[in-house]
Design a protein around this motif. Structure first.
Motif, PDB file in Angstrom:
ATOM      1  N   ALA A  60      50.026   6.402  -6.800  1.00 38.77           N
ATOM      2  CA  ALA A  60      50.868   7.017  -5.778  1.00 38.77           C
ATOM      3  C   ALA A  60      50.914   6.166  -4.511  1.00 38.77           C
ATOM      4  CB  ALA A  60      50.357   8.418  -5.457  1.00 38.77           C
ATOM      5  N   ARG A  61      49.770   5.614  -4.104  1.00 37.55           N
ATOM      6  CA  ARG A  61      49.729   4.774  -2.902  1.00 37.55           C
ATOM      7  C   ARG A  61      50.551   3.502  -3.091  1.00 37.55           C
ATOM      8  NH1 ARG A  61      44.258   6.177  -3.145  1.00 37.55           N
ATOM      9  NH2 ARG A  61      43.704   4.101  -3.932  1.00 37.55           N
ATOM     10  N   GLU A  62      50.403   2.883  -4.248  1.00 39.50           N
ATOM     11  CA  GLU A  62      51.118   1.640  -4.504  1.00 39.50           C
ATOM     12  C   GLU A  62      52.632   1.857  -4.563  1.00 39.50           C
ATOM     13  OE1 GLU A  62      49.973  -2.046  -5.544  1.00 39.50           O
ATOM     14  OE2 GLU A  62      49.285  -1.072  -3.720  1.00 39.50           O
ATOM     15  N   VAL A  63      53.054   2.917  -5.233  1.00 34.19           N
ATOM     16  CA  VAL A  63      54.483   3.192  -5.315  1.00 34.19           C
ATOM     17  C   VAL A  63      55.037   3.471  -3.923  1.00 34.19           C
ATOM     18  CG1 VAL A  63      56.228   4.795  -6.169  1.00 34.19           C
ATOM     19  CG2 VAL A  63      54.446   3.963  -7.711  1.00 34.19           C
ATOM     20  N   ARG A  64      54.334   4.243  -3.147  1.00 34.19           N
ATOM     21  CA  ARG A  64      54.836   4.549  -1.795  1.00 34.19           C
ATOM     22  C   ARG A  64      54.913   3.278  -0.956  1.00 34.19           C
ATOM     23  NH1 ARG A  64      54.697  10.037   1.269  1.00 34.19           N
ATOM     24  NH2 ARG A  64      55.945   9.416   3.058  1.00 34.19           N
ATOM     25  N   ALA A  65      53.921   2.384  -1.089  1.00 34.62           N
ATOM     26  CA  ALA A  65      53.912   1.150  -0.302  1.00 34.62           C
ATOM     27  C   ALA A  65      55.082   0.247  -0.664  1.00 34.62           C
ATOM     28  CB  ALA A  65      52.593   0.414  -0.515  1.00 34.62           C
ATOM     29  N   LEU A  66      55.421   0.171  -1.952  1.00 35.13           N
ATOM     30  CA  LEU A  66      56.476  -0.731  -2.404  1.00 35.13           C
ATOM     31  C   LEU A  66      57.864  -0.091  -2.365  1.00 35.13           C
ATOM     32  CD1 LEU A  66      54.655  -2.308  -5.469  1.00 35.13           C
ATOM     33  CD2 LEU A  66      55.247  -3.488  -3.357  1.00 35.13           C
ATOM     34  N   ALA A  67      57.927   1.207  -2.667  1.00 35.18           N
ATOM     35  CA  ALA A  67      59.219   1.886  -2.772  1.00 35.18           C
ATOM     36  C   ALA A  67      59.600   2.639  -1.503  1.00 35.18           C
ATOM     37  CB  ALA A  67      59.216   2.855  -3.952  1.00 35.18           C
ATOM     38  N   GLY A  68      58.624   2.962  -0.673  1.00 39.00           N
ATOM     39  CA  GLY A  68      58.923   3.645   0.579  1.00 39.00           C
ATOM     40  C   GLY A  68      59.000   5.146   0.494  1.00 39.00           C
ATOM     41  N   VAL A  69      58.876   5.710  -0.710  1.00 41.32           N
ATOM     42  CA  VAL A  69      58.907   7.154  -0.910  1.00 41.32           C
ATOM     43  C   VAL A  69      57.871   7.510  -1.975  1.00 41.32           C
ATOM     44  CG1 VAL A  69      61.332   7.455  -0.241  1.00 41.32           C
ATOM     45  CG2 VAL A  69      60.749   6.947  -2.620  1.00 41.32           C
ATOM     46  N   PRO A  70      57.459   8.790  -2.050  1.00 40.91           N
ATOM     47  CA  PRO A  70      56.500   9.179  -3.085  1.00 40.91           C
ATOM     48  C   PRO A  70      57.075   9.008  -4.489  1.00 40.91           C
ATOM     49  CG  PRO A  70      56.630  10.836  -1.348  1.00 40.91           C
ATOM     50  CD  PRO A  70      57.763   9.889  -1.111  1.00 40.91           C
ATOM     51  N   VAL A  71      56.188   8.783  -5.436  1.00 40.40           N
ATOM     52  CA  VAL A  71      56.622   8.575  -6.815  1.00 40.40           C
ATOM     53  C   VAL A  71      57.358   9.801  -7.347  1.00 40.40           C
ATOM     54  CG1 VAL A  71      54.375   9.311  -7.743  1.00 40.40           C
ATOM     55  CG2 VAL A  71      55.902   7.870  -9.135  1.00 40.40           C
ATOM     56  N   THR A  72      56.922  10.991  -6.948  1.00 38.06           N
ATOM     57  CA  THR A  72      57.594  12.203  -7.425  1.00 38.06           C
ATOM     58  C   THR A  72      59.025  12.275  -6.909  1.00 38.06           C
ATOM     59  OG1 THR A  72      56.574  13.365  -5.544  1.00 38.06           O
ATOM     60  CG2 THR A  72      55.496  13.567  -7.700  1.00 38.06           C
ATOM     61  N   GLU A  73      59.280  11.781  -5.697  1.00 34.39           N
ATOM     62  CA  GLU A  73      60.640  11.764  -5.160  1.00 34.39           C
ATOM     63  C   GLU A  73      61.507  10.769  -5.920  1.00 34.39           C
ATOM     64  OE1 GLU A  73      62.858  10.679  -0.945  1.00 34.39           O
ATOM     65  OE2 GLU A  73      60.881  11.635  -0.895  1.00 34.39           O
ATOM     66  N   LEU A  74      60.940   9.616  -6.263  1.00 37.54           N
ATOM     67  CA  LEU A  74      61.685   8.640  -7.060  1.00 37.54           C
ATOM     68  C   LEU A  74      62.100   9.227  -8.404  1.00 37.54           C
ATOM     69  CD1 LEU A  74      59.882   5.182  -6.739  1.00 37.54           C
ATOM     70  CD2 LEU A  74      62.145   5.809  -5.900  1.00 37.54           C
ATOM     71  N   LEU A  75      61.143   9.872  -9.057  1.00 32.94           N
ATOM     72  CA  LEU A  75      61.426  10.417 -10.391  1.00 32.94           C
ATOM     73  C   LEU A  75      62.426  11.566 -10.328  1.00 32.94           C
ATOM     74  CD1 LEU A  75      57.803  10.333 -11.862  1.00 32.94           C
ATOM     75  CD2 LEU A  75      59.665   8.701 -12.264  1.00 32.94           C
ATOM     76  N   ALA A  76      62.351  12.355  -9.284  1.00 30.76           N
ATOM     77  CA  ALA A  76      63.268  13.482  -9.155  1.00 30.76           C
ATOM     78  C   ALA A  76      64.700  13.019  -8.911  1.00 30.76           C
ATOM     79  CB  ALA A  76      62.814  14.408  -8.027  1.00 30.76           C
ATOM     80  N   ALA A  77      64.844  11.834  -8.316  1.00 35.01           N
ATOM     81  CA  ALA A  77      66.182  11.315  -7.977  1.00 35.01           C
ATOM     82  C   ALA A  77      66.877  10.694  -9.172  1.00 35.01           C
ATOM     83  CB  ALA A  77      66.075  10.296  -6.854  1.00 35.01           C
ATOM     84  N   ASP A  78      66.155  10.442 -10.257  1.00 34.80           N
ATOM     85  CA  ASP A  78      66.751   9.802 -11.431  1.00 34.80           C
ATOM     86  C   ASP A  78      67.772  10.709 -12.114  1.00 34.80           C
ATOM     87  OD1 ASP A  78      65.273   7.567 -10.956  1.00 34.80           O
ATOM     88  OD2 ASP A  78      63.746   8.009 -12.473  1.00 34.80           O
TER      89      ASP A  78
END
Length: 237
Positions: A219-237
């Protein structure tokens, strides 16, 4: 709407993204180690390898066509080290000659939308055949590096395997990928994790499978690289 397909050039994907006539929005482009040649709003752009998410604001009806070059492939097309383009979006005429970029822009403006991808591919073919591109990879076996890091290998082990010192590997990775092997490994690991998560695998299992210490580390790594939480990324798909 987004779609992509394999290009006739090895290590390259053709892609198109179109916003609805009544809906624009913001597209979040995640770091993936790739470089792109893009036709957008009547302009030709080069997108370098990102170390963080890049946000693209689309107007209603906006259309984009691009070629995405796999990690390590871009330098042979653009004729300069990938590190020169890191986190950048620049006009093509700052990378290729002005005359060459202008000819391609005229061609892109003249063809129908359905033929734009073919025109981009044709320009790359012409450039490579004419020898105008310089290989910025310094003889680095870039596909082998990507496979090794994606599989979770250490930088030290990878350097030994291909017969380089760690310092030499880092320097050649900067030329080929735009950043050093540790950053490339982080980017590739996030991409692998998101692939598995989007396929339905639970995040805790994803974290263990791709080499994170635990789900919180993922979760920390995804937020650092993507700028948003991993759950938000997955929900946007």
């Amino acid at each position: 709407m987004y779609r992509e397909w394999r290009s006739r050039h090895a290590g390259t994907v053709v892609w198109e993204r179109r916003a609805g006539a009544g809906a624009g929005g913001v597209a979040r482009v995640l770091p993936d180690g790739c470089t792109d040649l893009i036709w957008s709003a009547g302009r030709l752009l080069v997108a370098g390898p990102d170390t963080r998410a890049h946000l693209v604001v689309d107007r209603p009806g906006a259309a984009h066509t691009g070629l995405r070059f796999a990690p390590g492939v871009g330098p042979a097309v653009f004729g300069l080290p990938a590190s020169a383009l890191r986190d950048e979006r620049v006009p093509l005429d700052e990378v290729w000659s002005r005359a060459e970029a202008a000819r391609l822009a005229e061609r892109m403006a003249a063809v129908p939308a359905a033929a734009r991808a073919e025109a981009l591919e044709g320009a790359v073919t012409e450039r490579l055949r004419a020898g105008r591109a310089r290989d910025g990879q310094s003889s680095l076996p870039h596909a082998r590096v990507v496979r090794g890091l994606r599989a979770g290998g250490t930088v030290a082990a990878l350097a030994r395997d291909i017969g380089l010192s760690e310092r030499q590997l880092r320097r050649r990775c900067l030329d080929a990928f735009g950043y050093g092997p540790k950053t490339l490994a982080r980017v590739l690991r996030m991409g692998h994790a998101l692939e598995l998560a989007r396929a339905g695998e639970p995040l805790a299992l994803v974290a263990a499978r791709v080499g994170y210490a635990d789900q919180a580390h993922l979760a920390r790594e995804v937020r650092a690289l993507a700028g948003v939480p991993v759950t938000e990324l997955l929900a946007a798909d």
